[in-house]
Design a protein around this motif. Structure first.
Motif, short mmCIF file in Angstrom:
data_model
loop_
_atom_site.label_atom_id
_atom_site.label_comp_id
_atom_site.label_asym_id
_atom_site.label_seq_id
_atom_site.Cartn_x
_atom_site.Cartn_y
_atom_site.Cartn_z
N GLN A 1 16.36 -9.93 3.11
CA GLN A 1 17.72 -9.56 3.50
C GLN A 1 18.57 -9.57 2.25
O GLN A 1 18.94 -10.64 1.75
N GLY A 2 18.88 -8.39 1.70
CA GLY A 2 19.65 -8.33 0.48
C GLY A 2 18.87 -8.92 -0.69
O GLY A 2 17.73 -8.52 -0.96
N LYS A 3 19.47 -9.86 -1.37
CA LYS A 3 18.81 -10.48 -2.52
C LYS A 3 17.91 -11.64 -2.11
O LYS A 3 17.24 -12.23 -2.97
N TYR A 4 17.88 -12.00 -0.82
CA TYR A 4 17.07 -13.13 -0.35
C TYR A 4 15.78 -12.63 0.26
O TYR A 4 15.72 -11.54 0.84
N ALA A 5 14.74 -13.45 0.13
CA ALA A 5 13.43 -13.14 0.71
C ALA A 5 12.83 -14.43 1.26
O ALA A 5 12.88 -15.48 0.59
N MET A 6 12.29 -14.34 2.46
CA MET A 6 11.72 -15.52 3.11
C MET A 6 10.32 -15.82 2.58
O MET A 6 9.57 -14.92 2.21
N GLY A 7 9.99 -17.12 2.56
CA GLY A 7 8.67 -17.53 2.10
C GLY A 7 8.40 -18.97 2.46
O GLY A 7 9.31 -19.74 2.81
N ASP A 8 7.14 -19.34 2.39
CA ASP A 8 6.70 -20.72 2.63
C ASP A 8 6.51 -21.41 1.28
O ASP A 8 5.73 -20.96 0.44
N VAL A 9 7.24 -22.51 1.09
CA VAL A 9 7.26 -23.21 -0.20
C VAL A 9 6.78 -24.64 0.01
O VAL A 9 7.19 -25.32 0.97
N THR A 10 5.92 -25.09 -0.89
CA THR A 10 5.46 -26.48 -0.91
C THR A 10 6.15 -27.20 -2.06
O THR A 10 6.03 -26.78 -3.21
N VAL A 11 6.89 -28.26 -1.74
CA VAL A 11 7.66 -28.97 -2.76
C VAL A 11 7.41 -30.46 -2.62
O VAL A 11 6.90 -30.94 -1.60
N CYS A 12 7.82 -31.16 -3.66
CA CYS A 12 7.84 -32.63 -3.64
C CYS A 12 9.03 -33.09 -4.45
O CYS A 12 9.54 -32.36 -5.32
N ARG A 13 9.48 -34.28 -4.19
CA ARG A 13 10.61 -34.80 -4.94
C ARG A 13 10.20 -34.99 -6.41
O ARG A 13 9.14 -35.54 -6.70
N SER A 14 11.09 -34.58 -7.28
CA SER A 14 10.78 -34.74 -8.71
C SER A 14 10.71 -36.20 -9.09
O SER A 14 9.95 -36.58 -10.00
N SER A 15 11.47 -37.05 -8.40
CA SER A 15 11.43 -38.47 -8.70
C SER A 15 10.15 -39.13 -8.22
O SER A 15 9.82 -40.25 -8.67
N ASP A 16 9.39 -38.47 -7.31
CA ASP A 16 8.16 -39.05 -6.78
C ASP A 16 6.92 -38.60 -7.53
O ASP A 16 5.81 -39.05 -7.20
N LEU A 17 7.09 -37.70 -8.50
CA LEU A 17 5.92 -37.24 -9.24
C LEU A 17 5.28 -38.40 -10.01
O LEU A 17 5.94 -39.10 -10.76
N GLY A 18 3.97 -38.57 -9.79
CA GLY A 18 3.25 -39.67 -10.43
C GLY A 18 3.30 -40.97 -9.67
O GLY A 18 2.62 -41.92 -10.07
N TRP A 19 4.09 -41.03 -8.58
CA TRP A 19 4.19 -42.26 -7.81
C TRP A 19 3.57 -42.10 -6.43
O TRP A 19 2.76 -42.92 -6.01
N THR A 20 3.98 -41.06 -5.74
CA THR A 20 3.42 -40.80 -4.41
C THR A 20 3.00 -39.35 -4.32
O THR A 20 3.37 -38.52 -5.16
N ASP A 21 2.21 -39.03 -3.31
CA ASP A 21 1.78 -37.65 -3.10
C ASP A 21 2.47 -37.04 -1.89
O ASP A 21 1.92 -36.18 -1.21
N ARG A 22 3.69 -37.50 -1.60
CA ARG A 22 4.45 -36.97 -0.46
C ARG A 22 4.88 -35.54 -0.75
O ARG A 22 5.54 -35.27 -1.74
N GLN A 23 4.46 -34.60 0.12
CA GLN A 23 4.79 -33.20 -0.03
C GLN A 23 5.51 -32.70 1.21
O GLN A 23 5.36 -33.25 2.31
#
Length: 516
Positions: free
Chosen positions: A334-356
């Motif tokens: 829709q216009g400049k936006y496009a829908m998608g499925d994204v897998t993210v994690c908190r940047s503060s949790d990198l190396g500590w937990t695997d919460r996604q």
């Protein structure tokens, strides 16, 4: 013999004489004209300047050498200048019915308090006969103190109207954007001074009409709610004159760009079932929203908002940094936006937990693996909103992504543009110039002035300008001078970020100074 005859021939000169007639009044011969009258008889019967006053009073302020222009303006004019001549001609009533041919000053003594102007005018009389006549208008100069000098001598504040712009939020990025719009359109050109407060700005104007022009500008750029009040300063019962000071309160909605909003049911229904959880994409004359799961958009005017006001569920201060692990587009756009499925994690949790978190987002078009994105962590957020309680069956997601960002670096050292700022005057004594706020009827002092300028908020605003081309198009960016570039590039050892958006030179303006 032929020679003598040729010498005796002389050329014949034919002269043409114009016919003359006798004046129907005095009988002298004249050239024919539609009135059949001589000039002296026409002037004796017709005076085209009889309706024009020959003596006029001008008011002059001897303290600032300004002349009064009714009803309330004062302008500085040099003696026998073009400006003074135009002012004198403008004061003559009935001159617009004549054709002005010439105007010039007649010399008078400098201290005579007299100004004489000789005018030459024309008018059609007696069956298409044009009569030209010259006359002298004498101006009597009287002394009168202008309002600025009168207020200065009485130690009064020179302003007559104040516009108080307020927004009850925990950041100043909206005011920084409004400040750039004011500078671009020169909406503050008539303002006497500007003072900053913790929740906004105060603009002081010399008269009510200038303040109303500024209020009209605010209505065109932001959704504001206006309140006004007036305070009687003085009253002269002998000539029934009153002196008021006017206050206009302009309140901006506490909803800013990138805020998460839960729309009330009535508002969601009026927008075609939008939401209820939406993101604010733009704040201009209207509030623009987008549903991050359906790409449905909607606009809400300022009048509609103040009729059904609501606040943000979470503001941009609550944004959390996430790292993109995977991104896959679904094909919806829709216009400049496009829908998608994204897998993210908190940047503060990198190396500590695997919460996604597996998120469906409207900005998947701009993301790829390894990018940093800002979003709302609703799993750990605390909020209390009555509009959200009305949707009992609503499933709130764990994460809502808002916009892409970049690693934290000192961008100011490599920034090639700068912004102009409004000149804010500090208050000498907070107790003497406190202004009554019409929103909450409380006295606001100026000691909180320094809280308006926040370096962190202003740096975030500059980075948003760099990352958003549509937002940059609404403000004026200026090239940094050589001195600015040298001061910002010293001791810069950080590597450039190739992915970070750069502002093109074609978008920058030259900063021109009068001294140059």
């Amino acid at each position: 013999m032929d020679t003598d005859q040729s010498n005796s021939l002389e050329p014949v000169v034919v002269t043409h004489t114009l016919p003359t007639i006798l004046c129907c009044t005095c009988g002298i011969p004249i050239s024919p004209n539609p009135s059949n009258m001589c000039v002296h008889c026409i002037r004796s019967r017709v005076d085209i300047t009889e309706t024009i006053p020959k003596q006029i009073t001008l008011y002059f302020c001897k303290f600032c050498s300004k002349y009064h222009i009714p009803p309330s303006s004062w302008v500085y004019c040099e003696p026998e200048s073009k400006e003074l001549l135009s002012l004198c001609i403008a004061r003559i009533r009935g001159l617009n019915k004549l054709h002005l041919v010439d105007a010039n000053f007649i010399w008078t003594e400098p201290h005579s308090k007299r100004i004489k102007v000789k005018l030459t005018v024309q008018k059609e009389v007696f069956n298409h006969t044009i009569l030209q006549q010259s006359f002298i208008v004498e101006y009597h100069v009287d002394y009168q103190q202008c309002y600025d000098c009168r207020a200065k001598s009485a130690k009064m504040e020179p302003w007559e109207a104040v516009v108080q712009v307020r927004q009850r939020v925990d950041h100043k990025k909206t005011f920084y954007y409004l400040e750039q719009l004011i500078l671009k359109h020169n909406a503050h050109g008539n303002a006497l001074s500007l003072k900053t407060l913790r929740d906004g700005l105060d603009f002081y104007f010399p008269n009510k009409s200038a303040a109303l022009q500024f209020v009209e500008f605010l209505h065109r750029v932001v959704p504001v709610r206006m309140k006004n009040s007036d305070h009687l300063v003085s009253h002269d019962p002998h000539n029934t004159t009153y002196k008021y000071k006017y206050s206009f309160s302009a309140e901006l909605p506490p909803v800013c760009r990138d805020d998460l909003v839960c729309l009330p049911k009535k508002v969601s229904t009026s927008l075609g079932g939008l939401g209820p959880l939406v993101l604010v994409t733009k704040v201009s004359q209207n509030l623009c929203f987008i549903d991050p799961w359906t790409l449905q958009t909607g606009e809400f005017s300022g009048y509609q908002y103040w009729k059904n006001p609501f606040s943000s569920l979470l503001s941009c201060r609550r944004l959390v940094e996430f790292t993109v692990l995977d991104c896959e587009l679904t094909g919806e756009s829709q216009g400049k936006y496009a829908m998608g499925d994204v897998t993210v994690c908190r940047s503060s949790d990198l190396g500590w937990t695997d919460r996604q978190f597996y998120v469906r987002s409207h900005i998947a078009k701009f993301l790829k693996s390894g990018d940093i994105v800002l979003g709302y962590d609703l799993e750990n957020a605390n909020y209390n909103d009555s509009a959200l309680d009305a949707y009992r069956s609503l499933q709130v997601p764990d994460v809502i992504l808002v916009r892409k960002t970049y690693p934290a670096k000192n961008r100011a050292k490599r920034r090639r543009f700068k912004l102009k700022r409004l000149e804010k005057k500090k208050q000498q004594q907070a107790t003497t110039t406190a202004v009554r706020d019409t929103n909450n009827d409380m006295q606001i002092d100026q000691h909180n002035e320094d809280e308006y300028d926040n370096s962190q908020d202003f740096e975030e605003f500059l980075q948003e300008l760099e990352q958003d081309p549509e937002m940059r198009a609404q403000v004026d960016l200026y090239k940094k001078t050589n001195e600015d570039q040298v001061s910002t590039t010293q001791n810069s050892e950080e590597e450039d970020d190739d992915d970070y958006p750069q502002v093109g030179v074609e978008e920058l303006l030259e900063d021109l100074h009068l001294s140059e």
